[in-house]
Design an enzyme around this catalytic site. Sequence first.
Site, mmCIF file in Angstrom:
data_model
loop_
_atom_site.group_PDB
_atom_site.id
_atom_site.type_symbol
_atom_site.label_atom_id
_atom_site.label_comp_id
_atom_site.label_asym_id
_atom_site.label_seq_id
_atom_site.Cartn_x
_atom_site.Cartn_y
_atom_site.Cartn_z
ATOM 1 N N LYS A 19 -6.836 -9.271 -14.374
ATOM 2 C CA LYS A 19 -7.218 -8.581 -13.130
ATOM 3 C C LYS A 19 -6.577 -9.250 -11.915
ATOM 4 O O LYS A 19 -5.992 -8.585 -11.062
ATOM 5 C CB LYS A 19 -8.750 -8.580 -12.979
ATOM 6 C CG LYS A 19 -9.486 -7.935 -14.139
ATOM 7 C CD LYS A 19 -10.990 -7.932 -13.943
ATOM 8 C CE LYS A 19 -11.628 -9.299 -13.929
ATOM 9 N NZ LYS A 19 -11.513 -10.046 -15.196
ATOM 10 N N ARG A 94 -20.095 -5.531 -11.700
ATOM 11 C CA ARG A 94 -20.125 -6.108 -13.042
ATOM 12 C C ARG A 94 -21.418 -5.841 -13.765
ATOM 13 O O ARG A 94 -21.574 -6.257 -14.904
ATOM 14 C CB ARG A 94 -19.997 -7.621 -12.895
ATOM 15 C CG ARG A 94 -18.710 -8.195 -13.408
ATOM 16 C CD ARG A 94 -18.653 -9.592 -12.832
ATOM 17 N NE ARG A 94 -17.967 -10.475 -13.672
ATOM 18 C CZ ARG A 94 -16.822 -11.091 -13.322
ATOM 19 N NH1 ARG A 94 -16.262 -10.857 -12.166
ATOM 20 N NH2 ARG A 94 -16.257 -11.921 -14.138
ATOM 21 N N ARG A 133 -4.598 -21.119 -18.964
ATOM 22 C CA ARG A 133 -4.509 -20.796 -17.524
ATOM 23 C C ARG A 133 -4.636 -22.055 -16.678
ATOM 24 O O ARG A 133 -5.445 -22.939 -16.947
ATOM 25 C CB ARG A 133 -5.625 -19.830 -17.141
ATOM 26 C CG ARG A 133 -5.668 -19.593 -15.629
ATOM 27 C CD ARG A 133 -6.476 -18.406 -15.241
ATOM 28 N NE ARG A 133 -7.869 -18.515 -15.589
ATOM 29 C CZ ARG A 133 -8.760 -17.571 -15.329
ATOM 30 N NH1 ARG A 133 -8.377 -16.454 -14.750
ATOM 31 N NH2 ARG A 133 -10.005 -17.722 -15.668
ATOM 32 N N ARG A 166 -9.842 -24.308 -14.679
ATOM 33 C CA ARG A 166 -11.183 -23.941 -14.237
ATOM 34 C C ARG A 166 -12.215 -24.456 -15.240
ATOM 35 O O ARG A 166 -11.991 -24.386 -16.445
ATOM 36 C CB ARG A 166 -11.291 -22.416 -14.107
ATOM 37 C CG ARG A 166 -10.886 -21.905 -12.757
ATOM 38 C CD ARG A 166 -10.761 -20.418 -12.663
ATOM 39 N NE ARG A 166 -11.844 -19.622 -13.245
ATOM 40 C CZ ARG A 166 -11.901 -18.291 -13.158
ATOM 41 N NH1 ARG A 166 -10.949 -17.631 -12.507
ATOM 42 N NH2 ARG A 166 -12.873 -17.632 -13.720
ATOM 43 N N ARG A 177 -18.814 -16.011 -21.295
ATOM 44 C CA ARG A 177 -18.353 -14.989 -20.334
ATOM 45 C C ARG A 177 -18.009 -13.690 -21.049
ATOM 46 O O ARG A 177 -18.281 -12.604 -20.550
ATOM 47 C CB ARG A 177 -17.128 -15.514 -19.568
ATOM 48 C CG ARG A 177 -17.487 -16.553 -18.510
ATOM 49 C CD ARG A 177 -16.305 -17.416 -18.153
ATOM 50 N NE ARG A 177 -15.260 -16.706 -17.470
ATOM 51 C CZ ARG A 177 -14.003 -17.115 -17.376
ATOM 52 N NH1 ARG A 177 -13.640 -18.266 -17.933
ATOM 53 N NH2 ARG A 177 -13.117 -16.405 -16.741
HETATM 54 P P1 AP5 Z 1 -5.922 -13.578 -14.800
HETATM 55 O O1 AP5 Z 1 -5.110 -12.605 -14.034
HETATM 56 O O2 AP5 Z 1 -6.354 -14.839 -14.111
HETATM 57 O O3 AP5 Z 1 -7.182 -12.835 -15.464
HETATM 58 P P2 AP5 Z 1 -8.536 -12.309 -14.810
HETATM 59 O O4 AP5 Z 1 -8.861 -11.014 -15.462
HETATM 60 O O5 AP5 Z 1 -8.442 -12.314 -13.318
HETATM 61 O O6 AP5 Z 1 -9.506 -13.442 -15.363
HETATM 62 P P3 AP5 Z 1 -10.725 -14.197 -14.709
HETATM 63 O O7 AP5 Z 1 -11.088 -15.278 -15.718
HETATM 64 O O8 AP5 Z 1 -10.437 -14.690 -13.318
HETATM 65 O O9 AP5 Z 1 -11.798 -13.120 -14.699
HETATM 66 P P4 AP5 Z 1 -13.295 -13.300 -14.698
HETATM 67 O O10 AP5 Z 1 -13.713 -11.923 -14.463
HETATM 68 O O11 AP5 Z 1 -13.928 -13.974 -15.853
HETATM 69 O O12 AP5 Z 1 -13.530 -14.395 -13.562
HETATM 70 P P5 AP5 Z 1 -13.941 -14.263 -12.034
HETATM 71 O O13 AP5 Z 1 -13.139 -15.243 -11.302
HETATM 72 O O14 AP5 Z 1 -13.957 -12.850 -11.592
HETATM 73 O O15 AP5 Z 1 -5.106 -13.935 -16.131
HETATM 74 C C1 AP5 Z 1 -5.623 -14.886 -17.057
HETATM 75 C C2 AP5 Z 1 -4.446 -15.718 -17.629
HETATM 76 O O16 AP5 Z 1 -3.605 -14.850 -18.397
HETATM 77 C C3 AP5 Z 1 -3.539 -16.345 -16.563
HETATM 78 O O17 AP5 Z 1 -3.118 -17.599 -17.019
HETATM 79 C C4 AP5 Z 1 -2.367 -15.373 -16.436
HETATM 80 O O18 AP5 Z 1 -1.188 -16.037 -16.031
HETATM 81 C C5 AP5 Z 1 -2.272 -14.828 -17.865
HETATM 82 N N1 AP5 Z 1 -1.843 -13.432 -17.926
HETATM 83 C C6 AP5 Z 1 -2.183 -12.428 -17.093
HETATM 84 N N2 AP5 Z 1 -1.618 -11.261 -17.484
HETATM 85 C C7 AP5 Z 1 -0.918 -11.553 -18.622
HETATM 86 C C8 AP5 Z 1 -0.128 -10.762 -19.500
HETATM 87 N N3 AP5 Z 1 0.051 -9.443 -19.319
HETATM 88 N N4 AP5 Z 1 0.447 -11.373 -20.566
HETATM 89 C C9 AP5 Z 1 0.274 -12.717 -20.792
HETATM 90 N N5 AP5 Z 1 -0.463 -13.516 -19.979
HETATM 91 C C10 AP5 Z 1 -1.060 -12.932 -18.901
HETATM 92 O O19 AP5 Z 1 -15.464 -14.729 -12.110
HETATM 93 C C11 AP5 Z 1 -15.803 -16.061 -12.390
HETATM 94 C C12 AP5 Z 1 -17.319 -16.208 -12.357
HETATM 95 O O20 AP5 Z 1 -17.827 -15.877 -11.051
HETATM 96 C C13 AP5 Z 1 -18.101 -15.274 -13.312
HETATM 97 O O21 AP5 Z 1 -18.176 -15.791 -14.620
HETATM 98 C C14 AP5 Z 1 -19.454 -15.230 -12.613
HETATM 99 O O22 AP5 Z 1 -20.195 -16.401 -12.837
HETATM 100 C C15 AP5 Z 1 -19.064 -15.176 -11.147
HETATM 101 N N6 AP5 Z 1 -18.878 -13.793 -10.679
HETATM 102 C C16 AP5 Z 1 -17.717 -13.208 -10.274
HETATM 103 N N7 AP5 Z 1 -17.913 -11.915 -9.948
HETATM 104 C C17 AP5 Z 1 -19.242 -11.691 -10.146
HETATM 105 C C18 AP5 Z 1 -20.060 -10.532 -9.989
HETATM 106 N N8 AP5 Z 1 -19.555 -9.352 -9.567
HETATM 107 N N9 AP5 Z 1 -21.372 -10.637 -10.296
HETATM 108 C C19 AP5 Z 1 -21.901 -11.828 -10.717
HETATM 109 N N10 AP5 Z 1 -21.179 -12.948 -10.888
HETATM 110 C C20 AP5 Z 1 -19.859 -12.880 -10.593
#
Ligand code: AP5
Length: 228
Positions: A19, A94, A133, A166, A177
Amino acid sequence: MRTGKFTVTLLIGAPGAGKGTQAEFVREALGMPHISTGDLLRDHRRQGTPLGRTARDYMDRGDLVPDDLVVKMVVQRLEEPDATHGVLLDGFPRTQHQADSLDAELAARGGGVLVALYLDVPQHVLFGRLSGRRVCDKCNGTFHVEMHDLPADGSCPTCGWRLVQRRDDQRAAVARRIHVYMDQTTPVLEHYRAMRLVHRVHGDQPVDAIKDELLTVLQQKQPTLAAS
Ligand code: AP5
């Protein structure tokens, strides 16, 4: 892109689905701010705000931060001047409660969801992506040890600061997660599917192939985009 109507584009997908990676391209195409609830919460943690202190334990063990706190944070962000015409939301909503809150907020603004872009990636791929990552502690740049040629000294290729892993990218938190995503976020996908707003993209492809597909979808949804 300016349509006059407040439009929201959603990026939905499991942890590690890509994402954040794709949000950069989508944000640029839409000409709208990218709001990642994960990034906003990490900013609160860095600043040591009460929200950041409350969120820390939930995030580190891979649980969701309580809905009321996250909804309030997003609504406040939507009030900022750069969000007048719409935003790209990454990682929100979410839960069903968050989706209902967003719907109510959009209805109050006479706006709506343009499209929910769903990045569909198999679970075994997610583990590999998250364990490799590395993120920049300062500029939020995101990299992968196998996909990017990273400096040996651990510095960020974009801003020169330091790359870190992270805490919630450790295996136990990743498993939690993914479980939470399956349990609480897949109903959100169904919510938008029922509204015929979901566009599924096969997310286990090269970054550029996914980008091209997403931009094509956006141009179909919003033809003025092609000219902008
Ligand atoms: P990346 O682009 O970083 O993936 P992402 O989908 O953004 O992953 P996140 O782990 O950031 O998502 P998440 O939803 O768990 O975490 P968030 O920060 O929102 O890509 C991942 C890796 O793959 C990278 O190394 C990249 O280079 C590689 N990659 C990307 N595309 C690729 C491809 N096509 N091919 C190969 N490699 C690739 O949330 C974190 C925490 O915050 C949650 O757990 C929760 O505690 C809290 N939180 C956030 N939002 C909420 C909410 N709405 N409600 C409640 N709690 C929340």
